[in-house]
Design a protein around this motif. Structure first.
Motif, PDB file in Angstrom:
ATOM      1  N   THR A 118       0.846  -1.190   0.000  1.00 25.12           N
ATOM      2  CA  THR A 118       0.000   0.000   0.000  1.00 25.12           C
ATOM      3  C   THR A 118       0.880   1.238   0.000  1.00 25.12           C
ATOM      4  OG1 THR A 118      -1.979   1.013   0.979  1.00 25.12           O
ATOM      5  CG2 THR A 118      -0.294   0.197   2.528  1.00 25.12           C
ATOM      6  N   SER A 119       0.239   2.372   0.024  1.00 22.47           N
ATOM      7  CA  SER A 119       0.912   3.659  -0.096  1.00 22.47           C
ATOM      8  C   SER A 119       0.451   4.611   1.000  1.00 22.47           C
ATOM      9  CB  SER A 119       0.546   4.262  -1.458  1.00 22.47           C
ATOM     10  OG  SER A 119       0.963   5.593  -1.542  1.00 22.47           O
ATOM     11  N   PRO A 120       1.310   5.540   1.396  1.00 24.21           N
ATOM     12  CA  PRO A 120       0.855   6.582   2.322  1.00 24.21           C
ATOM     13  C   PRO A 120      -0.316   7.396   1.765  1.00 24.21           C
ATOM     14  CG  PRO A 120       3.244   6.607   2.151  1.00 24.21           C
ATOM     15  CD  PRO A 120       2.737   5.649   1.105  1.00 24.21           C
ATOM     16  N   ALA A 121      -0.504   7.379   0.449  1.00 26.83           N
ATOM     17  CA  ALA A 121      -1.654   8.077  -0.148  1.00 26.83           C
ATOM     18  C   ALA A 121      -2.958   7.467   0.346  1.00 26.83           C
ATOM     19  CB  ALA A 121      -1.582   8.012  -1.675  1.00 26.83           C
ATOM     20  N   MET A 122      -2.919   6.195   0.709  1.00 29.19           N
ATOM     21  CA  MET A 122      -4.097   5.495   1.231  1.00 29.19           C
ATOM     22  C   MET A 122      -4.038   5.497   2.756  1.00 29.19           C
ATOM     23  SD  MET A 122      -4.363   2.480  -1.543  1.00 29.19           S
ATOM     24  CE  MET A 122      -4.414   2.896  -3.285  1.00 29.19           C
ATOM     25  N   ALA A 123      -4.024   6.697   3.314  1.00 27.68           N
ATOM     26  CA  ALA A 123      -3.739   6.905   4.732  1.00 27.68           C
ATOM     27  C   ALA A 123      -4.704   6.175   5.665  1.00 27.68           C
ATOM     28  CB  ALA A 123      -3.736   8.400   5.044  1.00 27.68           C
ATOM     29  N   VAL A 124      -5.981   6.171   5.375  1.00 22.93           N
ATOM     30  CA  VAL A 124      -6.953   5.526   6.260  1.00 22.93           C
ATOM     31  C   VAL A 124      -6.707   4.020   6.289  1.00 22.93           C
ATOM     32  CG1 VAL A 124      -9.400   5.051   6.647  1.00 22.93           C
ATOM     33  CG2 VAL A 124      -8.660   7.355   6.000  1.00 22.93           C
ATOM     34  N   ALA A 125      -6.533   3.415   5.133  1.00 23.91           N
ATOM     35  CA  ALA A 125      -6.280   1.975   5.063  1.00 23.91           C
ATOM     36  C   ALA A 125      -4.947   1.637   5.729  1.00 23.91           C
ATOM     37  CB  ALA A 125      -6.290   1.497   3.617  1.00 23.91           C
ATOM     38  N   LEU A 126      -3.918   2.413   5.458  1.00 28.80           N
ATOM     39  CA  LEU A 126      -2.607   2.153   6.042  1.00 28.80           C
ATOM     40  C   LEU A 126      -2.675   2.201   7.567  1.00 28.80           C
ATOM     41  CD1 LEU A 126       0.394   1.621   5.943  1.00 28.80           C
ATOM     42  CD2 LEU A 126       0.740   4.056   5.417  1.00 28.80           C
ATOM     43  N   ALA A 127      -3.350   3.186   8.115  1.00 27.04           N
ATOM     44  CA  ALA A 127      -3.476   3.281   9.574  1.00 27.04           C
ATOM     45  C   ALA A 127      -4.211   2.066  10.141  1.00 27.04           C
ATOM     46  CB  ALA A 127      -4.195   4.571   9.955  1.00 27.04           C
ATOM     47  N   MET A 128      -5.239   1.616   9.466  1.00 29.44           N
ATOM     48  CA  MET A 128      -5.971   0.430   9.926  1.00 29.44           C
ATOM     49  C   MET A 128      -5.071  -0.797   9.888  1.00 29.44           C
ATOM     50  SD  MET A 128      -7.700  -2.554   8.810  1.00 29.44           S
ATOM     51  CE  MET A 128      -7.971  -2.255   7.064  1.00 29.44           C
ATOM     52  N   TYR A 129      -4.321  -0.971   8.807  1.00 29.22           N
ATOM     53  CA  TYR A 129      -3.418  -2.114   8.708  1.00 29.22           C
ATOM     54  C   TYR A 129      -2.405  -2.100   9.851  1.00 29.22           C
ATOM     55  CZ  TYR A 129      -5.072  -2.839   3.882  1.00 29.22           C
ATOM     56  OH  TYR A 129      -5.835  -3.072   2.762  1.00 29.22           O
ATOM     57  N   GLN A 130      -1.872  -0.924  10.145  1.00 28.03           N
ATOM     58  CA  GLN A 130      -0.891  -0.829  11.223  1.00 28.03           C
ATOM     59  C   GLN A 130      -1.528  -1.135  12.581  1.00 28.03           C
ATOM     60  OE1 GLN A 130       0.498   3.100  10.067  1.00 28.03           O
ATOM     61  NE2 GLN A 130       2.430   2.221   9.354  1.00 28.03           N
ATOM     62  N   ARG A 131      -2.765  -0.724  12.784  1.00 28.92           N
ATOM     63  CA  ARG A 131      -3.452  -1.026  14.051  1.00 28.92           C
ATOM     64  C   ARG A 131      -3.650  -2.527  14.255  1.00 28.92           C
ATOM     65  NH1 ARG A 131      -6.556   3.365  12.532  1.00 28.92           N
ATOM     66  NH2 ARG A 131      -8.285   2.038  11.850  1.00 28.92           N
ATOM     67  N   VAL A 132      -3.791  -3.281  13.157  1.00 30.52           N
ATOM     68  CA  VAL A 132      -3.988  -4.721  13.302  1.00 30.52           C
ATOM     69  C   VAL A 132      -2.681  -5.499  13.193  1.00 30.52           C
ATOM     70  CG1 VAL A 132      -6.412  -4.654  12.607  1.00 30.52           C
ATOM     71  CG2 VAL A 132      -4.672  -5.133  10.886  1.00 30.52           C
TER      72      VAL A 132
END
Length: 156
Positions: A118-132
């Motif tokens: 993924t990319s930092p451009a997809m900030a919401v998804a990236l944050a969710m992935y990091q939370r899990v």
């Protein structure tokens, strides 16, 4: 997957990724992939989230260990590709539920890890992935002018 379901999955893909128009240098090529999200069901499995009426609100491609995948992923890892949630359904936990479903499927398949890019451009998804529990393991060359990296989670 029926033709109607394929069309609904592709519609979710195009709606979900439309927000990135102008971010990617080759928008037409990037968008063509989002518009064909259902094609991931050929070599992998497309998992869907539905509302109470059966309408598809989200979809994701899941690839078990040993299935075809981009070269940036190890052959023994499970892979998540093209998570998409319809804009009207965002914020309701659908992306997380689809991610959790992929993680559970990867555990059942005996994968030691599950990966995605993924990319930092997809900030919401990236944050969710990091939370899990996904952590960046490798940067990739830019895709359509946007930085990307591989993220991975250990499965114990």
């Amino acid at each position: 997957m029926t033709a109607i379901e394929r069309d609904a999955v592709n519609a979710v893909g195009t709606a979900a990724y439309a927000q990135f128009e102008g971010v990617y240098s080759d928008w037409a090529r990037f968008y063509a992939g989002a518009a064909n999200l259902a094609a991931l069901d050929i070599e992998g499995q497309v998992l869907v989230a539905r509302d109470h009426s059966g309408a598809i609100l989200g979809a994701v491609g899941y690839f078990g260990p040993g299935t075809p995948r981009p070269e940036c992923f190890a052959p023994n890892t499970a892979v998540i590709r093209m998570l998409a949630v319809a804009p009207k359904a965002r914020g309701g936990g659908i992306g997380r539920a689809l991610t959790d479903a992929c993680i559970e499927r990867a555990k059942a398949d005996g994968a030691p890890t599950i990966s995605l890019h993924t990319s930092p451009a997809m900030a919401v998804a990236l944050a969710m992935y990091q939370r899990v529990g996904f952590r960046e393991v490798r940067t990739l060359p830019d895709r359509f002018g946007v930085p990307y990296a591989v993220y991975q989670r250990e499965l114990n």
